[in-house]
Write a protein that holds these residues in place. Structure first.
Motif, mmCIF file in Angstrom:
data_model
loop_
_atom_site.group_PDB
_atom_site.id
_atom_site.type_symbol
_atom_site.label_atom_id
_atom_site.label_comp_id
_atom_site.label_asym_id
_atom_site.label_seq_id
_atom_site.Cartn_x
_atom_site.Cartn_y
_atom_site.Cartn_z
ATOM 1 N N THR A 69 0.742 -1.334 -0.122
ATOM 2 C CA THR A 69 -0.037 0.124 0.283
ATOM 3 C C THR A 69 0.844 1.247 -0.047
ATOM 4 N N GLU A 70 2.276 1.159 0.133
ATOM 5 C CA GLU A 70 3.022 2.382 0.021
ATOM 6 C C GLU A 70 4.371 1.884 -0.253
ATOM 7 N N PHE A 71 5.342 2.744 -0.755
ATOM 8 C CA PHE A 71 6.460 2.509 -1.388
ATOM 9 C C PHE A 71 7.207 3.924 -1.215
ATOM 10 N N PHE A 72 8.641 3.888 -1.197
ATOM 11 C CA PHE A 72 9.599 4.837 -1.283
ATOM 12 C C PHE A 72 10.520 4.747 -2.200
ATOM 13 N N VAL A 73 11.153 5.764 -2.926
ATOM 14 C CA VAL A 73 12.348 5.771 -3.772
ATOM 15 C C VAL A 73 13.335 6.895 -3.276
ATOM 16 N N ARG A 74 14.686 6.618 -2.962
ATOM 17 C CA ARG A 74 15.589 7.425 -2.738
ATOM 18 C C ARG A 74 16.874 7.198 -3.674
ATOM 19 N N ALA A 75 17.728 7.925 -3.626
ATOM 20 C CA ALA A 75 19.074 7.787 -4.412
ATOM 21 C C ALA A 75 19.611 6.430 -3.710
ATOM 22 N N ASP A 76 19.655 6.184 -2.554
ATOM 23 C CA ASP A 76 20.489 5.120 -1.838
ATOM 24 C C ASP A 76 19.571 3.945 -1.315
ATOM 25 N N ASP A 77 18.306 4.124 -1.526
ATOM 26 C CA ASP A 77 17.590 2.989 -1.304
ATOM 27 C C ASP A 77 16.190 3.170 -1.813
ATOM 28 N N ALA A 78 15.469 1.929 -1.766
ATOM 29 C CA ALA A 78 14.142 1.888 -2.132
ATOM 30 C C ALA A 78 13.300 0.721 -1.415
ATOM 31 N N THR A 79 12.162 0.908 -1.393
ATOM 32 C CA THR A 79 11.194 -0.429 -1.243
ATOM 33 C C THR A 79 11.455 -1.592 -2.050
ATOM 34 N N PRO A 80 11.456 -2.770 -1.449
ATOM 35 C CA PRO A 80 11.586 -3.794 -2.496
ATOM 36 C C PRO A 80 10.602 -3.831 -3.692
ATOM 37 N N GLY A 81 11.231 -4.244 -4.813
ATOM 38 C CA GLY A 81 10.411 -4.164 -6.243
ATOM 39 C C GLY A 81 10.787 -3.036 -6.726
ATOM 40 N N TYR A 82 11.043 -1.593 -6.167
ATOM 41 C CA TYR A 82 11.640 -0.565 -6.816
ATOM 42 C C TYR A 82 13.356 -0.222 -6.709
ATOM 43 N N LEU A 83 13.624 0.387 -7.712
ATOM 44 C CA LEU A 83 14.981 0.708 -7.960
ATOM 45 C C LEU A 83 15.594 2.072 -7.370
ATOM 46 N N PRO A 84 16.474 1.844 -6.509
ATOM 47 C CA PRO A 84 17.030 3.190 -6.257
ATOM 48 C C PRO A 84 17.826 3.869 -7.048
ATOM 49 N N GLY A 85 18.013 5.072 -6.995
ATOM 50 C CA GLY A 85 18.885 6.162 -8.175
ATOM 51 C C GLY A 85 18.356 7.500 -7.785
ATOM 52 N N PRO A 86 18.934 8.347 -8.700
ATOM 53 C CA PRO A 86 18.828 9.889 -8.422
ATOM 54 C C PRO A 86 17.347 10.126 -8.739
ATOM 55 N N LEU A 87 16.642 11.136 -7.924
ATOM 56 C CA LEU A 87 15.610 11.759 -8.172
ATOM 57 C C LEU A 87 15.617 12.807 -9.061
ATOM 58 N N HIS A 88 15.833 12.772 -10.445
ATOM 59 C CA HIS A 88 16.028 13.873 -11.075
ATOM 60 C C HIS A 88 14.554 14.702 -11.231
ATOM 61 N N PRO A 89 14.786 16.006 -11.439
ATOM 62 C CA PRO A 89 13.625 16.656 -11.384
ATOM 63 C C PRO A 89 12.798 16.760 -12.777
ATOM 64 N N GLY A 90 11.554 16.899 -12.825
ATOM 65 C CA GLY A 90 10.710 16.619 -14.050
ATOM 66 C C GLY A 90 9.328 16.099 -13.400
ATOM 67 N N THR A 91 8.801 15.685 -14.579
ATOM 68 C CA THR A 91 7.434 14.936 -14.378
ATOM 69 C C THR A 91 7.584 13.541 -14.392
ATOM 70 N N TRP A 92 7.329 12.786 -12.928
ATOM 71 C CA TRP A 92 7.235 11.362 -13.154
ATOM 72 C C TRP A 92 5.799 11.126 -12.925
ATOM 73 N N HIS A 93 5.565 9.838 -13.347
ATOM 74 C CA HIS A 93 4.293 9.346 -13.016
ATOM 75 C C HIS A 93 4.021 8.024 -12.308
ATOM 76 N N ILE A 94 2.992 8.090 -11.511
ATOM 77 C CA ILE A 94 2.497 6.777 -10.857
ATOM 78 C C ILE A 94 1.601 6.109 -11.883
ATOM 79 N N ALA A 95 1.876 4.863 -12.003
ATOM 80 C CA ALA A 95 1.028 3.855 -12.801
ATOM 81 C C ALA A 95 0.134 3.054 -12.018
ATOM 82 N N LEU A 96 -1.020 3.369 -12.318
ATOM 83 C CA LEU A 96 -2.108 2.560 -11.812
ATOM 84 C C LEU A 96 -2.704 1.484 -12.675
ATOM 85 N N GLY A 97 -2.898 0.274 -12.249
ATOM 86 C CA GLY A 97 -3.184 -0.756 -12.946
ATOM 87 C C GLY A 97 -4.479 -1.411 -12.381
#
Length: 461
Positions: A69-97
């Protein structure tokens, strides 16, 4: 904090992408969501970064389906299933299925929390080695369909590896749903005694397919249906990444599970998935039908038949890792050798480590072939089919050809070991494969499977 609300009606697109603006200086993105969980509603979730959410693009950052029901992403870590990496500025998208939508619609609420600060350092991924300590040319046991907590499983890679070792496995394949995030978390679980292949269960709305043994970090998109004419492209991407294309549980009855893309792009097919159930029986019959078609059409060469596999699809207790398992003849315990053996069909499927089989066909006057091989002799040359088995107490042997079940033996002794022989000719049997089934109280009805082999082909000269 930003809250995004909406309602998805029946007939909504398979995926809806909600834009989120990421300003400079963002350290962490945190997403939580709720939705109307009335019967008939199920909503998956994932994330794409500023590079875009186009199918087959490079913006993928993670997918948890309906497992979290929740997740996080940072450059140095991320919730299992997600990829850590830079949070570059711009338009990101949350995908709902919207996996399923009830007649009244599916209302949702997504909360996005951005935390400013200095980014941490993105870890350099370390992947498992492509070689383990093998035994040279030998039979190696593996389970190629497993789920960790990086998708909807409940086990860590280390826990899965421990269970694999206990099950007598030599290799496993990472196959989390629609994410490659687990790839960088398997190195510590691998070892000289366990080869870890990397992959993904590509979970489309028209069936699931294993991307088996791909290059580390390979991601395969899943957001298409058979009518979209995209599948052949992604199958080629899997092979370009060094992997095999293996449709999984093709006749399963869960929503979106049955395989609708056809088998033209497949390298093998998963016939046995988890505990033996009626859909496995259907898969076995359909696979045998494909074998019959391959010899009926008179085509020769490797491309005319699909090898069968069996995997546990284990997610959590009480799912048993290694039930079933594919036992493959390979030159060594390496990624390349294991995939070569699976691709060639030099394998059989067994319910556990205790089961061992040897199926050979020997021609009068010379010539011999084993599982997945071809024996070229004149059409009227008598041949002897011999099956040796152990670890299958009270199981009955069935020898199956393109003409159907041609031999049924008495149950093997309680010791579980025995051998049977049967005579035929290439004119009467274009191939021979073996099944070992548990006894049943239903008379002639086939019992649950204990093991089965890929075929030995008889090619008339």
């Amino acid at each position: 904090m930003t809250t995004l609300r909406g309602t998805l009606p029946p007939g909504s697109p398979d995926y809806v992408h909600l834009p989120v603006d990421i300003p400079p200086g963002t350290r962490e993105l945190h997403v939580s969501y709720t939705y109307d969980r009335s019967p008939g509603n199920a909503l998956d979730i994932g994330l794409f970064d500023e590079r875009g959410f186009e199918v087959g693009g490079t913006g993928f950052r993670g997918w948890s389906g309906g497992a979290r029901t929740e997740f996080f992403v940072r450059a140095d870590d991320a919730t299992p299933g997600y990829l850590p990496g830079p949070l570059h500025p711009g338009t990101w998208h949350i995908a709902l299925g919207p996996y399923t939508v009830a007649p009244q619609g599916l209302s949702y609420e997504v909360t996005v929390t951005l935390t400013a600060g200095e980014p941490g350092e993105t870890p350099r991924p370390v992947y498992p080695p492509t070689r383990a300590r093998g035994r040279g040319r030998d039979w190696y046991r593996g389970d190629c369909h497993l789920h960790s907590w990086h998708s909807d499983g409940r086990r860590t890679p280390a826990e899965i590896a421990a269970l694999a070792r206990a099950a007598g496995l030599d290799f496993v394949n990472s196959s989390d749903h629609n994410t490659n995030a687990a790839h960088a978390h398997w190195a510590d679980a691998a070892g000289d005694d366990l080869l870890v292949l990397l992959g993904e269960e590509v979970t489309t709305r028209n069936g699931h397919v294993l991307a088996l043994g791909t290059d580390p970090g390979t991601f395969v998109d899943w957001r298409y249906r058979a009518r979209d004419q995209r599948w052949a492209h992604f199958a080629r991407e899997i092979r370009r990444a060094g992997g095999l294309v293996v449709p999984a549980h093709p006749y399963a009855d869960c929503v979106g599970c049955s395989w609708k893309f056809g088998f033209a792009e497949a390298d093998a097919v998963e016939v046995w998935n988890g505990m033996w159930t009626p859909d496995d029986e259907v898969a076995l019959a359909a696979w045998d039908g494909m074998l019959v078609a391959s010899v009926r059409d008179g085509r020769d060469g490797r491309g005319c038949w699909l090898p069968a596999m069996g995997d546990s699809d284990a997610h959590r207790d009480p799912d048993v890792v290694g039930h079933p398992q594919t036992v493959v003849l390979a030159e060594d315990l390496t990624r390349e050798a294991i995939l070569d053996g699976l691709r060639a069909g030099r394998s059989y499927v067994a319910e556990s480590r205790t089961v061992s089989l040897a199926l050979t066909v020997t021609a009068d006057g010379g010539g011999r072939a084993g599982i997945g091989e071809r024996l070229a002799v004149s059409s009227d040359t008598p041949v002897t089919v011999r099956l040796e088995a152990s670890g299958v107490p009270r199981c009955s042997v069935r020898l199956v050809t393109d003409q159907g079940v041609r031999f049924t033996g008495d149950p093997l002794p309680v010791s579980g070991a025995g051998a049977v022989e049967w005579r035929t000719t290439p004119a009467n049997s274009a191939y021979v494969r073996a099944e070992l089934r548990h006894e049943t109280a239903l008379g002639p009805a086939p019992g649950a499977m204990a093991a089965f082999t890929n075929p030995v082909f008889l090619d008339p000269m």
